[in-house]
Design a protein around this motif. Structure first.
Motif, PDB file in Angstrom:
ATOM      1  N   PRO A  44      48.597 -36.337   0.470  1.00  0.00           N
ATOM      2  CA  PRO A  44      49.829 -36.398   1.262  1.00  0.00           C
ATOM      3  C   PRO A  44      50.178 -35.040   1.879  1.00  0.00           C
ATOM      4  O   PRO A  44      49.824 -33.993   1.347  1.00  0.00           O
ATOM      5  CB  PRO A  44      50.906 -36.797   0.245  1.00  0.00           C
ATOM      6  CG  PRO A  44      50.181 -37.274  -0.953  1.00  0.00           C
ATOM      7  CD  PRO A  44      48.832 -36.650  -0.937  1.00  0.00           C
ATOM      8  N   ILE A  45      50.877 -35.093   2.993  1.00  0.00           N
ATOM      9  CA  ILE A  45      51.419 -33.889   3.626  1.00  0.00           C
ATOM     10  C   ILE A  45      52.865 -33.756   3.164  1.00  0.00           C
ATOM     11  O   ILE A  45      53.631 -34.718   3.225  1.00  0.00           O
ATOM     12  CB  ILE A  45      51.352 -33.990   5.161  1.00  0.00           C
ATOM     13  CG1 ILE A  45      49.890 -33.982   5.620  1.00  0.00           C
ATOM     14  CG2 ILE A  45      52.136 -32.867   5.821  1.00  0.00           C
ATOM     15  CD1 ILE A  45      49.712 -34.170   7.114  1.00  0.00           C
ATOM     16  N   GLY A  50      59.290 -23.777   3.868  1.00  0.00           N
ATOM     17  CA  GLY A  50      58.562 -22.696   3.214  1.00  0.00           C
ATOM     18  C   GLY A  50      57.445 -23.107   2.278  1.00  0.00           C
ATOM     19  O   GLY A  50      56.823 -22.259   1.658  1.00  0.00           O
ATOM     20  N   MET A  51      57.164 -24.390   2.162  1.00  0.00           N
ATOM     21  CA  MET A  51      56.122 -24.872   1.258  1.00  0.00           C
ATOM     22  C   MET A  51      54.856 -25.228   2.044  1.00  0.00           C
ATOM     23  O   MET A  51      54.932 -25.627   3.208  1.00  0.00           O
ATOM     24  CB  MET A  51      56.607 -26.111   0.491  1.00  0.00           C
ATOM     25  CG  MET A  51      57.826 -25.859  -0.385  1.00  0.00           C
ATOM     26  SD  MET A  51      57.563 -24.599  -1.638  1.00  0.00           S
ATOM     27  CE  MET A  51      56.409 -25.431  -2.697  1.00  0.00           C
ATOM     28  N   PRO A  52      53.675 -25.109   1.412  1.00  0.00           N
ATOM     29  CA  PRO A  52      52.422 -25.484   2.085  1.00  0.00           C
ATOM     30  C   PRO A  52      52.407 -26.974   2.425  1.00  0.00           C
ATOM     31  O   PRO A  52      52.944 -27.792   1.680  1.00  0.00           O
ATOM     32  CB  PRO A  52      51.338 -25.172   1.056  1.00  0.00           C
ATOM     33  CG  PRO A  52      51.980 -24.355   0.003  1.00  0.00           C
ATOM     34  CD  PRO A  52      53.456 -24.599   0.066  1.00  0.00           C
ATOM     35  N   LEU A  53      51.767 -27.313   3.539  1.00  0.00           N
ATOM     36  CA  LEU A  53      51.655 -28.718   3.943  1.00  0.00           C
ATOM     37  C   LEU A  53      50.762 -29.503   2.979  1.00  0.00           C
ATOM     38  O   LEU A  53      51.084 -30.625   2.591  1.00  0.00           O
ATOM     39  CB  LEU A  53      51.091 -28.829   5.357  1.00  0.00           C
ATOM     40  CG  LEU A  53      51.967 -28.276   6.490  1.00  0.00           C
ATOM     41  CD1 LEU A  53      51.248 -28.396   7.819  1.00  0.00           C
ATOM     42  CD2 LEU A  53      53.301 -28.992   6.533  1.00  0.00           C
ATOM     43  N   LYS A 132      50.400 -28.949  12.582  1.00  0.00           N
ATOM     44  CA  LYS A 132      51.178 -27.780  12.163  1.00  0.00           C
ATOM     45  C   LYS A 132      52.652 -27.976  12.444  1.00  0.00           C
ATOM     46  O   LYS A 132      53.047 -28.824  13.245  1.00  0.00           O
ATOM     47  CB  LYS A 132      50.680 -26.513  12.853  1.00  0.00           C
ATOM     48  CG  LYS A 132      51.035 -26.410  14.322  1.00  0.00           C
ATOM     49  CD  LYS A 132      50.621 -25.052  14.864  1.00  0.00           C
ATOM     50  CE  LYS A 132      51.310 -24.795  16.193  1.00  0.00           C
ATOM     51  NZ  LYS A 132      51.294 -23.407  16.556  1.00  0.00           N
ATOM     52  N   VAL A 133      53.456 -27.182  11.756  1.00  0.00           N
ATOM     53  CA  VAL A 133      54.888 -27.145  12.002  1.00  0.00           C
ATOM     54  C   VAL A 133      55.070 -26.307  13.268  1.00  0.00           C
ATOM     55  O   VAL A 133      54.615 -25.160  13.318  1.00  0.00           O
ATOM     56  CB  VAL A 133      55.644 -26.520  10.810  1.00  0.00           C
ATOM     57  CG1 VAL A 133      57.121 -26.373  11.124  1.00  0.00           C
ATOM     58  CG2 VAL A 133      55.439 -27.364   9.555  1.00  0.00           C
ATOM     59  N   THR A 140      49.977 -21.615   5.708  1.00  0.00           N
ATOM     60  CA  THR A 140      50.368 -22.748   4.859  1.00  0.00           C
ATOM     61  C   THR A 140      51.135 -23.809   5.644  1.00  0.00           C
ATOM     62  O   THR A 140      51.312 -24.918   5.150  1.00  0.00           O
ATOM     63  CB  THR A 140      51.230 -22.283   3.671  1.00  0.00           C
ATOM     64  OG1 THR A 140      52.435 -21.705   4.164  1.00  0.00           O
ATOM     65  CG2 THR A 140      50.475 -21.298   2.798  1.00  0.00           C
ATOM     66  N   GLN A 141      51.577 -23.472   6.863  1.00  0.00           N
ATOM     67  CA  GLN A 141      52.299 -24.428   7.705  1.00  0.00           C
ATOM     68  C   GLN A 141      51.373 -25.088   8.727  1.00  0.00           C
ATOM     69  O   GLN A 141      51.815 -25.641   9.705  1.00  0.00           O
ATOM     70  CB  GLN A 141      53.446 -23.715   8.433  1.00  0.00           C
ATOM     71  CG  GLN A 141      54.460 -23.091   7.496  1.00  0.00           C
ATOM     72  CD  GLN A 141      55.121 -24.131   6.618  1.00  0.00           C
ATOM     73  OE1 GLN A 141      55.884 -24.958   7.111  1.00  0.00           O
ATOM     74  NE2 GLN A 141      54.845 -24.116   5.333  1.00  0.00           N
ATOM     75  N   ARG A 142      50.074 -24.996   8.449  1.00  0.00           N
ATOM     76  CA  ARG A 142      49.049 -25.543   9.337  1.00  0.00           C
ATOM     77  C   ARG A 142      47.975 -26.225   8.492  1.00  0.00           C
ATOM     78  O   ARG A 142      47.486 -25.646   7.524  1.00  0.00           O
ATOM     79  CB  ARG A 142      48.449 -24.414  10.168  1.00  0.00           C
ATOM     80  CG  ARG A 142      47.396 -24.837  11.152  1.00  0.00           C
ATOM     81  CD  ARG A 142      46.899 -23.587  11.891  1.00  0.00           C
ATOM     82  NE  ARG A 142      45.782 -23.880  12.727  1.00  0.00           N
ATOM     83  CZ  ARG A 142      45.823 -23.925  14.052  1.00  0.00           C
ATOM     84  NH1 ARG A 142      46.945 -23.655  14.683  1.00  0.00           N
ATOM     85  NH2 ARG A 142      44.743 -24.204  14.749  1.00  0.00           N
TER      86      ARG A 142
END
Length: 148
Positions: A44-45, A50-53, A132-133, A140-142
């Motif tokens: 799951p994503i 601020g947390m890793p995907l 990505k965000v 971590t946002q990708r």
């Protein structure tokens, strides 16, 4: 008509599948790409400020059916973009609170509050992609995605 000719005609009249051995795994099952044998669940994503995907990149196989969940905790209004990835797959359905959506295409998704969605798709076009965000620069946002 000879016995040999009659036998040949009867065999020719049978559907091709009737001649195949049920235990033979030379191809896809009766449902083809959407058969249970061709389905895999992905990690799951997590959409959380601020947390890793995810814990690791995805490596997918072209022609395989995948399902994954996107879970937003509502800590912040967050989106995911990945237009190149969404054009390299065929989306079967998106399920949100029991509602099934079957889009022709997708560019991005956004969570304004806590919630969950599930996306089912077939990986099609080999290459390197990402989700990505938007506006973020942290690794971590990708989510790096490879379709082989």
């Amino acid at each position: 008509m000879t016995k040999t000719t009659l036998s040949a005609l009867l065999i020719a009249a049978l559907p091709f599948g009737a001649l195949a051995d049920d235990d033979d795994d030379r191809g896809f099952g009766l449902a083809g790409l959407l058969s249970a044998k061709n389905k895999q669940d992905l990690e799951p994503i997590q959409l959380s400020a601020g947390m890793p995907l995810t814990g690791a990149p995805w490596v997918l196989k072209s022609g395989t059916y995948y399902e994954f969940e996107i879970q937003g905790d509502g800590s912040q209004e967050l989106a995911l973009v990945g237009p190149e990835f969404f054009r390299a797959i065929w989306i079967d359905e998106i399920v949100v609170e029991g509602l099934e959506i079957r889009p022709l295409g997708l560019d991005s998704i956004e969570f304004d509050e806590a919630g969950e969605m599930e996306i089912g798709f077939v990986a099609i076009k080999p290459g390197s992609y990402y989700l990505k965000v938007p506006g973020s620069t942290g690794e971590t946002q990708r989510l790096e995605i490879t379709i082989e």
